[in-house]
Write an enzyme that holds these catalytic residues in place. Structure first.
Site, mmCIF file in Angstrom:
data_model
loop_
_atom_site.group_PDB
_atom_site.id
_atom_site.type_symbol
_atom_site.label_atom_id
_atom_site.label_comp_id
_atom_site.label_asym_id
_atom_site.label_seq_id
_atom_site.Cartn_x
_atom_site.Cartn_y
_atom_site.Cartn_z
ATOM 1 C CB CYS A 27 0.641 12.115 -7.995
ATOM 2 S SG CYS A 27 1.375 13.740 -7.657
ATOM 3 C CG HIS A 39 5.225 9.889 -7.474
ATOM 4 N ND1 HIS A 39 4.706 9.818 -8.753
ATOM 5 C CD2 HIS A 39 5.077 11.175 -7.088
ATOM 6 C CE1 HIS A 39 4.260 11.008 -9.116
ATOM 7 N NE2 HIS A 39 4.482 11.850 -8.119
ATOM 8 C CG ASP A 76 5.689 5.690 -9.814
ATOM 9 O OD1 ASP A 76 6.341 6.457 -10.534
ATOM 10 O OD2 ASP A 76 4.739 6.088 -9.101
#
Length: 364
Positions: free
Chosen positions: A244, A329, A331
């Site tokens: 990001c 993202h 994650d």
């Protein structure tokens, strides 16, 4: 109790007060996720922003102690069509309204979030204010307020700290990171050290890590230009992975450019194509700035991923160094887990780099 949402263009949306009884000014943005409101509210990438949730019912699972991305949220406000007063999850410890009161964040419900989102899509993100009653004084105060662009300074850790593990040593440069990044690294037994955004390349090298991660974070990447020399030096010495804001800083450090998007990407349903393989991942995204594709040709970077809908640059790789980044993202939790294999790619990259270094040392 009534509350007004005042936009910088003078538009007023009236609804019912939610959360803390306080006035806040922020950048008005919308999030299209159907779940994950708790993770969104505690994501430091929303520092300084007022979030419009497009899903009509927010708070039905309540708030629990397990799903925070950070302990202290920096979001400036919340706008929903309806806030649930009854929660239906066994982990719930409080309602959304109770949580917002606890952390001092104002909100508003009963607003036509569909009309509001369409307005943002047409006019772009803009300043907005949550206030008890809209009047000319409130509008003047809103219009003269300058929003910050250097929110990293209020989101990132001021001191280094360890997250012990038995595997590879990874330094995470914190620009406003999410706990989900640490969860993915610790799941792979990494020995993590989180460092402030002002950490120098020499300080990182002194820690002798196997690799470095550049985290997500809020604001304009060009306001974090102090990190660029560190990135340029580190990418030559060890594997590097940016997410990001870390992706945008990686691009800037290598001569590319970034720009502010009209209304950004914020949600859990953004399709991203890996150019080399054609693989499609549905990704979680939260960014208002992006890398300019026209600026890549003059660099030693290669575009690896693109957003299918608007062709935003979603991934980069250095042509010479063991360094790569993604705008989305991998994650994300909740949301699609399609792209969390990128953490495995980072692990493999560190292993390969270590082997190559040993071979060079052996033949020296």
């Amino acid at each position: 109790m009534a509350r007004d949402l005042v936009l910088a263009d003078g538009t007023v949306f009236t609804g019912e007060a939610l959360g803390a009884d306080i006035e806040h000014i922020g950048e008005l943005v919308f999030n299209t996720g159907m779940s994950g409101y708790q993770e969104t509210l505690t994501d430091q990438s929303y520092n300084g922003q007022i979030i419009v949730f497009t899903y009509p019912l927010i708070g039905n699972a309540g708030i629990n102690r397990d799903d925070f991305e950070t302990i202290t949220p920096t979001v400036q406000g919340v706008v929903v069509r309806e806030a649930a007063t009854v929660t239906g999850n066994w982990r719930s410890e409080m309602t959304l309204d109770e949580y917002l009161k606890e952390v001092g964040v104002p909100g508003i419900q009963g607003v036509d979030t569909r009309a509001l989102t369409k307005k943002i899509r047409t006019a772009g993100t803009m300043k907005a204010m949550l206030v008890g009653h809209a009047d000319s004084a409130a509008l003047a105060r809103l219009q003269t307020t300058q929003l910050p662009t250097n929110q990293v300074s209020t989101s990132a850790t001021p001191m280094s700290f360890p997250v012990p593990g038995t595997g590879k040593k990874v330094v995470v440069v914190d620009f406003g990171f999410k706990q989900s990044i640490l969860r993915e690294l610790t799941k792979r037994d990494c020995n993590v050290i989180v460092v402030p955004p002002t950490t120098t390349a020499a300080q990182i090298a002194h820690l002798d890590p196997d690799g470095v991660m550049l985290s997500n974070g809020p604001g304009d990447p060009k306001s974090v230009d102090y990190a660029l020399p560190m990135i340029r030096e580190i990418e030559q010495k060890m594997p590097l992975f940016g997410i990001c804001l870390g992706h945008q800083l990686f691009a800037l450090a290598n001569g590319a450019d970034t720009f502010k998007m009209k209304f950004g990407h914020r949600g859990f349903n953004h399709p991203v194509r890996e150019i080399a393989t054609g693989r499609i991942d549905f990704t979680s995204q939260n960014h208002g700035y992006a890398v300019s594709p026209d600026s890549i040709d003059q660099t030693r970077l290669l575009i690896t991923h693109e957003e299918i809908n608007d062709h935003t640059v979603e991934g980069l790789r250095h042509k010479e160094y063991a360094a790569f980044s993604v705008q989305f993202h991998p994650d994300a939790n909740p949301g699609p887990h399609d792209a969390n294999h990128l953490f495995d790619d980072f692990m493999d990259m560190m292993t390969t780099f270590q082997q190559q270094r040993k071979e060079v040392a052996t033949h020296a």
